[in-house]
Design a protein around this motif. Structure first.
Motif, PDB file in Angstrom:
ATOM      1  N   GLY A  20      32.406  37.234  55.400  1.00 37.34           N
ATOM      2  CA  GLY A  20      32.088  38.139  54.297  1.00 37.34           C
ATOM      3  C   GLY A  20      33.094  38.077  53.159  1.00 37.34           C
ATOM      4  N   ILE A  21      33.639  36.887  52.901  1.00 36.72           N
ATOM      5  CA  ILE A  21      34.686  36.699  51.894  1.00 36.72           C
ATOM      6  C   ILE A  21      34.078  36.102  50.630  1.00 36.72           C
ATOM      7  CG2 ILE A  21      36.796  35.416  51.366  1.00 36.72           C
ATOM      8  CD1 ILE A  21      37.348  35.454  54.396  1.00 36.72           C
ATOM      9  N   ALA A  22      34.515  36.594  49.484  1.00 35.89           N
ATOM     10  CA  ALA A  22      34.048  36.066  48.209  1.00 35.89           C
ATOM     11  C   ALA A  22      34.590  34.663  47.978  1.00 35.89           C
ATOM     12  CB  ALA A  22      34.482  36.979  47.066  1.00 35.89           C
ATOM     13  N   VAL A  23      33.806  33.864  47.270  1.00 32.68           N
ATOM     14  CA  VAL A  23      34.208  32.518  46.894  1.00 32.68           C
ATOM     15  C   VAL A  23      33.935  32.302  45.410  1.00 32.68           C
ATOM     16  CG1 VAL A  23      33.729  31.533  49.179  1.00 32.68           C
ATOM     17  CG2 VAL A  23      31.959  31.475  47.426  1.00 32.68           C
ATOM     18  N   GLU A  24      34.551  31.259  44.890  1.00 28.68           N
ATOM     19  CA  GLU A  24      34.219  30.750  43.571  1.00 28.68           C
ATOM     20  C   GLU A  24      33.896  29.278  43.754  1.00 28.68           C
ATOM     21  OE1 GLU A  24      36.871  31.998  40.235  1.00 28.68           O
ATOM     22  OE2 GLU A  24      38.034  32.849  41.897  1.00 28.68           O
ATOM     23  N   VAL A  25      32.837  28.805  43.111  1.00 28.96           N
ATOM     24  CA  VAL A  25      32.493  27.384  43.152  1.00 28.96           C
ATOM     25  C   VAL A  25      32.516  26.848  41.727  1.00 28.96           C
ATOM     26  CG1 VAL A  25      31.168  27.499  45.298  1.00 28.96           C
ATOM     27  CG2 VAL A  25      29.994  27.841  43.131  1.00 28.96           C
ATOM     28  N   LEU A  26      33.058  25.646  41.571  1.00 28.30           N
ATOM     29  CA  LEU A  26      33.140  25.002  40.267  1.00 28.30           C
ATOM     30  C   LEU A  26      31.953  24.072  40.114  1.00 28.30           C
ATOM     31  CD1 LEU A  26      34.777  24.471  37.662  1.00 28.30           C
ATOM     32  CD2 LEU A  26      35.975  22.664  38.931  1.00 28.30           C
ATOM     33  N   VAL A  27      31.132  24.361  39.103  1.00 29.45           N
ATOM     34  CA  VAL A  27      29.938  23.569  38.843  1.00 29.45           C
ATOM     35  C   VAL A  27      29.917  23.230  37.355  1.00 29.45           C
ATOM     36  CG1 VAL A  27      27.413  23.498  38.950  1.00 29.45           C
ATOM     37  CG2 VAL A  27      28.689  24.786  40.674  1.00 29.45           C
ATOM     38  N   TRP A  31      33.107  28.280  36.676  1.00 30.21           N
ATOM     39  CA  TRP A  31      33.312  28.908  37.982  1.00 30.21           C
ATOM     40  C   TRP A  31      32.255  29.982  38.189  1.00 30.21           C
ATOM     41  CZ3 TRP A  31      36.360  27.054  41.661  1.00 30.21           C
ATOM     42  CH2 TRP A  31      37.410  26.223  41.304  1.00 30.21           C
ATOM     43  N   LEU A  32      31.536  29.914  39.314  1.00 31.26           N
ATOM     44  CA  LEU A  32      30.581  30.940  39.721  1.00 31.26           C
ATOM     45  C   LEU A  32      31.189  31.681  40.902  1.00 31.26           C
ATOM     46  CD1 LEU A  32      27.335  28.771  39.718  1.00 31.26           C
ATOM     47  CD2 LEU A  32      28.138  30.295  37.912  1.00 31.26           C
ATOM     48  N   THR A  33      31.101  33.005  40.883  1.00 31.59           N
ATOM     49  CA  THR A  33      31.738  33.835  41.905  1.00 31.59           C
ATOM     50  C   THR A  33      30.683  34.632  42.660  1.00 31.59           C
ATOM     51  OG1 THR A  33      33.670  34.070  40.485  1.00 31.59           O
ATOM     52  CG2 THR A  33      33.468  35.635  42.295  1.00 31.59           C
ATOM     53  N   THR A  39      23.550  29.090  53.332  1.00 32.83           N
ATOM     54  CA  THR A  39      23.640  27.668  52.997  1.00 32.83           C
ATOM     55  C   THR A  39      22.667  26.941  53.915  1.00 32.83           C
ATOM     56  OG1 THR A  39      25.411  27.225  54.577  1.00 32.83           O
ATOM     57  CG2 THR A  39      26.080  27.797  52.340  1.00 32.83           C
ATOM     58  N   ASP A  40      22.134  25.823  53.428  1.00 30.73           N
ATOM     59  CA  ASP A  40      21.174  25.088  54.252  1.00 30.73           C
ATOM     60  C   ASP A  40      21.462  23.593  54.318  1.00 30.73           C
ATOM     61  OD1 ASP A  40      20.424  24.130  51.786  1.00 30.73           O
ATOM     62  OD2 ASP A  40      18.375  24.880  51.875  1.00 30.73           O
ATOM     63  N   GLY A  41      22.660  23.192  53.922  1.00 30.48           N
ATOM     64  CA  GLY A  41      22.988  21.777  53.920  1.00 30.48           C
ATOM     65  C   GLY A  41      22.666  21.096  52.605  1.00 30.48           C
ATOM     66  N   HIS A  42      21.843  21.727  51.797  1.00 34.64           N
ATOM     67  CA  HIS A  42      21.493  21.182  50.484  1.00 34.64           C
ATOM     68  C   HIS A  42      22.003  22.062  49.356  1.00 34.64           C
ATOM     69  CE1 HIS A  42      18.880  18.195  52.287  1.00 34.64           C
ATOM     70  NE2 HIS A  42      18.386  19.153  53.043  1.00 34.64           N
ATOM     71  N   GLY A  43      22.060  23.367  49.608  1.00 29.76           N
ATOM     72  CA  GLY A  43      22.480  24.300  48.573  1.00 29.76           C
ATOM     73  C   GLY A  43      23.089  25.553  49.167  1.00 29.76           C
ATOM     74  N   VAL A  44      23.566  26.405  48.264  1.00 33.45           N
ATOM     75  CA  VAL A  44      24.178  27.668  48.651  1.00 33.45           C
ATOM     76  C   VAL A  44      23.660  28.758  47.725  1.00 33.45           C
ATOM     77  CG1 VAL A  44      26.228  27.239  47.216  1.00 33.45           C
ATOM     78  CG2 VAL A  44      26.378  28.840  49.105  1.00 33.45           C
ATOM     79  N   VAL A  45      23.470  29.948  48.281  1.00 33.95           N
ATOM     80  CA  VAL A  45      23.090  31.113  47.477  1.00 33.95           C
ATOM     81  C   VAL A  45      24.301  32.042  47.442  1.00 33.95           C
ATOM     82  CG1 VAL A  45      21.550  33.097  47.263  1.00 33.95           C
ATOM     83  CG2 VAL A  45      20.665  30.927  48.153  1.00 33.95           C
ATOM     84  N   LEU A  46      24.755  32.366  46.214  1.00 28.81           N
ATOM     85  CA  LEU A  46      25.873  33.283  46.004  1.00 28.81           C
ATOM     86  C   LEU A  46      25.352  34.574  45.400  1.00 28.81           C
ATOM     87  CD1 LEU A  46      28.499  30.922  44.323  1.00 28.81           C
ATOM     88  CD2 LEU A  46      28.338  31.566  46.729  1.00 28.81           C
ATOM     89  N   ALA A  47      25.705  35.707  45.987  1.00 28.79           N
ATOM     90  CA  ALA A  47      25.335  37.016  45.446  1.00 28.79           C
ATOM     91  C   ALA A  47      26.525  37.558  44.667  1.00 28.79           C
ATOM     92  CB  ALA A  47      24.966  37.972  46.577  1.00 28.79           C
ATOM     93  N   ALA A  48      26.301  37.913  43.408  1.00 27.74           N
ATOM     94  CA  ALA A  48      27.356  38.446  42.549  1.00 27.74           C
ATOM     95  C   ALA A  48      27.333  39.965  42.577  1.00 27.74           C
ATOM     96  CB  ALA A  48      27.173  37.944  41.120  1.00 27.74           C
ATOM     97  N   ASP A  49      28.433  40.574  42.155  1.00 33.00           N
ATOM     98  CA  ASP A  49      28.545  42.035  42.126  1.00 33.00           C
ATOM     99  C   ASP A  49      27.551  42.688  41.180  1.00 33.00           C
ATOM    100  OD1 ASP A  49      30.596  42.007  43.957  1.00 33.00           O
ATOM    101  OD2 ASP A  49      32.163  42.046  42.441  1.00 33.00           O
ATOM    102  N   GLU A  50      27.133  41.969  40.164  1.00 29.53           N
ATOM    103  CA  GLU A  50      26.274  42.544  39.130  1.00 29.53           C
ATOM    104  C   GLU A  50      24.800  42.603  39.532  1.00 29.53           C
ATOM    105  OE1 GLU A  50      28.239  39.676  38.425  1.00 29.53           O
ATOM    106  OE2 GLU A  50      29.938  40.939  37.941  1.00 29.53           O
TER     107      GLU A  50
END
Length: 83
Positions: A20-27, A31-33, A39-50
């Protein structure tokens, strides 16, 4: 006996999700937080605070920042300096 783990971006994202730890990914230089929802091996879904979320292809991620200490790393004790 020590074991080794390849610490890849996918591993970092999986561990962040399970803890349950926040991450940032560089794309593409941005940076997306967020929290890793899945995750499914192809992509990731990130939920933001907003109340929004991002879906990112894993092969588009250039770096991952995990907001926690590195797993398995033992802290180096501070050494006293002789004065």
């Amino acid at each position: 006996m020590e074991t080794s783990t390849i610490y890849s971006m996918g591993t970092a994202l999986d561990r962040a999700q399970s803890m349950g730890i926040a991450v940032e990914v560089l794309v593409s230089g941005a940076w997306l937080t967020g929290l890793v929802v899945t995750t499914d091996g192809h992509g990731v879904v990130l939920a933001a605070d907003e109340g929004e979320h991002s879906v990112v292809r894993l092969d588009a991620i250039q770096a991952v920042r995990v907001h926690s200490p590195m797993p398995g790393r033992k802290p180096i004790p501070a050494q006293q300096r002789p004065y």
